[in-house]
Design a protein around this motif. Structure first.
Motif, PDB file in Angstrom:
ATOM      1  N   GLU A 107       0.873  -0.832   0.204  1.00 33.61           N
ATOM      2  CA  GLU A 107      -0.346  -0.496  -0.542  1.00 33.61           C
ATOM      3  C   GLU A 107       0.895   1.361  -0.178  1.00 33.61           C
ATOM      4  O   GLU A 107       1.259   1.971   1.203  1.00 33.61           O
ATOM      5  N   PRO A 108       1.149   1.440  -1.504  1.00 32.73           N
ATOM      6  CA  PRO A 108       2.669   2.790  -1.097  1.00 32.73           C
ATOM      7  C   PRO A 108       1.755   3.871  -0.967  1.00 32.73           C
ATOM      8  O   PRO A 108       2.463   4.939  -1.013  1.00 32.73           O
ATOM      9  N   GLU A 109       0.614   3.968  -1.800  1.00 31.79           N
ATOM     10  CA  GLU A 109       0.321   5.550  -1.706  1.00 31.79           C
ATOM     11  C   GLU A 109      -0.411   5.760  -0.266  1.00 31.79           C
ATOM     12  O   GLU A 109      -0.538   7.296   0.141  1.00 31.79           O
ATOM     13  N   GLU A 110      -0.674   3.867   0.084  1.00 36.80           N
ATOM     14  CA  GLU A 110      -1.360   4.780   1.554  1.00 36.80           C
ATOM     15  C   GLU A 110      -0.815   5.134   2.533  1.00 36.80           C
ATOM     16  O   GLU A 110      -0.790   6.300   3.235  1.00 36.80           O
ATOM     17  N   GLU A 111       0.133   4.286   2.890  1.00 36.83           N
ATOM     18  CA  GLU A 111       1.487   5.122   3.185  1.00 36.83           C
ATOM     19  C   GLU A 111       2.437   6.693   3.142  1.00 36.83           C
ATOM     20  O   GLU A 111       2.523   6.367   4.003  1.00 36.83           O
ATOM     21  N   LEU A 112       1.955   6.311   2.281  1.00 34.87           N
ATOM     22  CA  LEU A 112       2.983   8.139   2.115  1.00 34.87           C
ATOM     23  C   LEU A 112       1.597   9.299   2.465  1.00 34.87           C
ATOM     24  O   LEU A 112       2.339  10.320   2.797  1.00 34.87           O
ATOM     25  N   ALA A 113       0.509   8.981   2.138  1.00 30.58           N
ATOM     26  CA  ALA A 113      -0.305   9.529   2.759  1.00 30.58           C
ATOM     27  C   ALA A 113      -0.515   9.782   4.402  1.00 30.58           C
ATOM     28  O   ALA A 113      -0.847  10.942   5.159  1.00 30.58           O
ATOM     29  N   GLU A 114      -0.125   8.950   5.461  1.00 27.70           N
ATOM     30  CA  GLU A 114       0.162   8.330   6.281  1.00 27.70           C
ATOM     31  C   GLU A 114       1.312   9.227   6.849  1.00 27.70           C
ATOM     32  O   GLU A 114       0.959   9.869   7.584  1.00 27.70           O
ATOM     33  N   LEU A 115       2.160   8.689   6.046  1.00 29.78           N
ATOM     34  CA  LEU A 115       3.003  10.194   6.279  1.00 29.78           C
ATOM     35  C   LEU A 115       2.952  11.103   6.819  1.00 29.78           C
ATOM     36  O   LEU A 115       3.656  12.451   7.452  1.00 29.78           O
ATOM     37  N   ALA A 116       2.605  11.810   5.495  1.00 30.63           N
ATOM     38  CA  ALA A 116       2.491  13.421   5.000  1.00 30.63           C
ATOM     39  C   ALA A 116       1.593  13.988   6.101  1.00 30.63           C
ATOM     40  O   ALA A 116       1.624  14.998   6.977  1.00 30.63           O
ATOM     41  N   HIS A 117      -0.118  13.342   6.664  1.00 29.40           N
ATOM     42  CA  HIS A 117      -0.471  13.728   7.824  1.00 29.40           C
ATOM     43  C   HIS A 117       0.308  13.721   9.151  1.00 29.40           C
ATOM     44  O   HIS A 117      -0.029  14.379   9.596  1.00 29.40           O
ATOM     45  N   GLY A 123       3.178  20.123  12.109  1.00 32.25           N
ATOM     46  CA  GLY A 123       2.701  21.708  12.359  1.00 32.25           C
ATOM     47  C   GLY A 123       2.957  21.993  10.723  1.00 32.25           C
ATOM     48  O   GLY A 123       3.326  23.245  10.166  1.00 32.25           O
ATOM     49  N   LEU A 124       3.490  21.205   9.922  1.00 32.25           N
ATOM     50  CA  LEU A 124       3.744  21.416   8.611  1.00 32.25           C
ATOM     51  C   LEU A 124       1.911  21.843   7.587  1.00 32.25           C
ATOM     52  O   LEU A 124       1.578  20.849   7.658  1.00 32.25           O
ATOM     53  N   SER A 125       2.081  22.379   6.404  1.00 31.63           N
ATOM     54  CA  SER A 125       1.559  23.140   5.758  1.00 31.63           C
ATOM     55  C   SER A 125       1.119  21.308   5.083  1.00 31.63           C
ATOM     56  O   SER A 125       1.637  20.945   4.693  1.00 31.63           O
ATOM     57  N   GLU A 126      -0.471  21.261   4.352  1.00 33.88           N
ATOM     58  CA  GLU A 126      -0.531  19.447   3.810  1.00 33.88           C
ATOM     59  C   GLU A 126       0.550  19.577   2.482  1.00 33.88           C
ATOM     60  O   GLU A 126       0.565  18.543   2.110  1.00 33.88           O
ATOM     61  N   GLU A 127       0.765  20.915   1.962  1.00 36.26           N
ATOM     62  CA  GLU A 127       1.462  21.147   0.727  1.00 36.26           C
ATOM     63  C   GLU A 127       2.801  20.568   1.159  1.00 36.26           C
ATOM     64  O   GLU A 127       3.481  19.910   0.144  1.00 36.26           O
ATOM     65  N   ALA A 129       4.344  19.005   3.394  1.00 41.13           N
ATOM     66  CA  ALA A 129       3.609  17.853   4.148  1.00 41.13           C
ATOM     67  C   ALA A 129       3.987  16.733   3.008  1.00 41.13           C
ATOM     68  O   ALA A 129       4.878  15.851   3.604  1.00 41.13           O
ATOM     69  N   LEU A 130       3.248  16.647   2.299  1.00 41.96           N
ATOM     70  CA  LEU A 130       3.126  15.884   0.867  1.00 41.96           C
ATOM     71  C   LEU A 130       4.932  15.777   0.108  1.00 41.96           C
ATOM     72  O   LEU A 130       5.571  15.168  -0.050  1.00 41.96           O
ATOM     73  N   ALA A 131       4.801  17.378   0.044  1.00 43.51           N
ATOM     74  CA  ALA A 131       6.708  17.171  -0.205  1.00 43.51           C
ATOM     75  C   ALA A 131       7.562  16.707   0.241  1.00 43.51           C
ATOM     76  O   ALA A 131       8.683  15.801   0.106  1.00 43.51           O
ATOM     77  N   VAL A 132       8.016  17.081   1.538  1.00 44.21           N
ATOM     78  CA  VAL A 132       8.219  16.475   2.692  1.00 44.21           C
ATOM     79  C   VAL A 132       8.489  14.876   2.438  1.00 44.21           C
ATOM     80  O   VAL A 132       9.223  14.017   2.830  1.00 44.21           O
ATOM     81  N   ALA A 133       7.011  14.110   2.570  1.00 42.73           N
ATOM     82  CA  ALA A 133       6.861  13.035   2.688  1.00 42.73           C
ATOM     83  C   ALA A 133       7.859  11.865   1.273  1.00 42.73           C
ATOM     84  O   ALA A 133       8.227  10.932   1.710  1.00 42.73           O
ATOM     85  N   ARG A 134       7.265  12.749   0.268  1.00 47.11           N
ATOM     86  CA  ARG A 134       8.244  12.088  -1.046  1.00 47.11           C
ATOM     87  C   ARG A 134       9.196  12.343  -1.001  1.00 47.11           C
ATOM     88  O   ARG A 134       9.426  10.945  -1.659  1.00 47.11           O
ATOM     89  N   GLU A 135       9.941  13.668  -1.125  1.00 47.91           N
ATOM     90  CA  GLU A 135      11.093  13.060  -0.625  1.00 47.91           C
ATOM     91  C   GLU A 135      12.039  12.646  -0.147  1.00 47.91           C
ATOM     92  O   GLU A 135      12.991  11.382   0.173  1.00 47.91           O
ATOM     93  N   LEU A 136      10.955  12.172   1.255  1.00 50.76           N
ATOM     94  CA  LEU A 136      11.595  11.059   2.650  1.00 50.76           C
ATOM     95  C   LEU A 136      11.488   9.959   1.587  1.00 50.76           C
ATOM     96  O   LEU A 136      11.746   8.638   1.844  1.00 50.76           O
ATOM     97  N   THR A 137      10.354   9.185   1.637  1.00 49.14           N
ATOM     98  CA  THR A 137      10.285   7.915   0.861  1.00 49.14           C
ATOM     99  C   THR A 137      10.883   7.555  -0.288  1.00 49.14           C
ATOM    100  O   THR A 137      11.412   6.233  -0.245  1.00 49.14           O
ATOM    101  N   GLU A 138      11.284   8.957  -1.111  1.00 51.44           N
ATOM    102  CA  GLU A 138      12.109   8.344  -2.142  1.00 51.44           C
ATOM    103  C   GLU A 138      13.626   7.789  -1.906  1.00 51.44           C
ATOM    104  O   GLU A 138      14.389   7.273  -2.474  1.00 51.44           O
ATOM    105  N   HIS A 139      14.185   9.211  -0.421  1.00 49.26           N
ATOM    106  CA  HIS A 139      15.397   8.215  -0.159  1.00 49.26           C
ATOM    107  C   HIS A 139      15.530   7.444   0.125  1.00 49.26           C
ATOM    108  O   HIS A 139      16.373   6.282   0.278  1.00 49.26           O
TER     109      HIS A 139
END
Length: 247
Positions: A107-117, A123-127, A129-139
């Motif tokens: 469930e990669p997409e669900e996990e990405l959404a969970e990390l962003a949440h 305290g991060l904005s949704e935009e 938070a999603l960018a940080v989650a994507r970058e960390l997940t790729e790393h």
């Protein structure tokens, strides 16, 4: 306007006084603390034992034998207990990481959404938070999710052998302080000499434990010394009373 950290006067380099020292720090801290606690237990338990026996008899060989038996039993018990405790923690960490690996695969997409949440909750904005989650997940997806969701560093898991070995060795070293003091000093001064040596040793372990935990040293030292002196006093009085009644 530049937002570069160096332009803002922000030092992003390592800070040796802070507890964040990279991979391996938590594991080292784990066995260091186990070692300090082991030494403290060795000092107090064997000091109480030999003081109690010394209150009942003045025979140095009996006191030494009791202390040696207490040292051996205590060291083995401490090592086994620490190994079982840390092994349980390590098994739990491994199980949680395995579950996280499976979820990331299925469930990669669900996990990405969970990390962003989770980052939104910090305290991060949704935009952002999603960018940080994507970058960390790729790393490193597993490391990112393990740290944010579980508080676990996959490269710094607790090691039960380190903790058990440090605890057992430290117990022996701590126990030798009262044992050697009470058996090698003259009978007329050994009680006071042992009490003084134990108080100094407990002050050292109290200070060390406070430093490892980044706490105040003075209260830790006072508590440690007071507890050890109380234990020695009680066991000495019990030994004196029982020795007098038996003899």
């Amino acid at each position: 306007m530049s937002t570069d950290a160096s332009d803002a006067g922000i030092d992003l380099g390592p800070h040796p006084d802070e507890p964040h020292e990279g991979t391996g720090f938590n594991n080292r801290l784990n066995w260091l603390r186990a070692g300090v606690l082991g030494a403290n237990d060795g000092i107090v338990s064997v000091a109480g034992l030999v003081m109690g026996v010394a209150g009942a008899t003045s025979d140095s060989s009996v006191i030494a034998l009791a202390g040696l038996a207490g040292l051996t039993a205590g060291a083995l018990s401490m090592g086994a207990g620490e190994y079982v405790s840390v092994s349980t923690q390590s098994d739990s960490e491994q199980a949680l990481l395995q579950k996280e690996r499976r979820e990331l695969l299925e469930e990669p997409e669900e996990e990405l959404a969970e990390l962003a949440h989770l980052y939104v909750g910090k305290g991060l904005s949704e935009e952002l938070a999603l960018a940080v989650a994507r970058e960390l997940t790729e790393h490193d997806a597993l490391a990112a999710h393990a740290e944010a969701e579980l508080g676990i560093d996959p490269d710094d898991l607790t090691n039960p052998w380190h903790a058990a070995g440090a605890s057992m060795l430290a117990f022996v070293i701590g126990a030798l302080i009262p044992l050697l003091t009470i058996t090698l000093t003259p009978p007329d001064v050994r009680i006071w000499a042992t009490g003084g040596a134990v108080a100094l040793a407990l002050a050292a372990t109290g200070w060390t434990s406070a430093r490892l935990g980044f706490g105040a040293a003075r209260p830790a030292v006072v508590r440690n010394v007071a507890g050890g002196v109380f234990a020695m006093t009680v066991t000495y009085l019990i030994g004196t009373l029982l020795g007098a009644s038996i003899i």
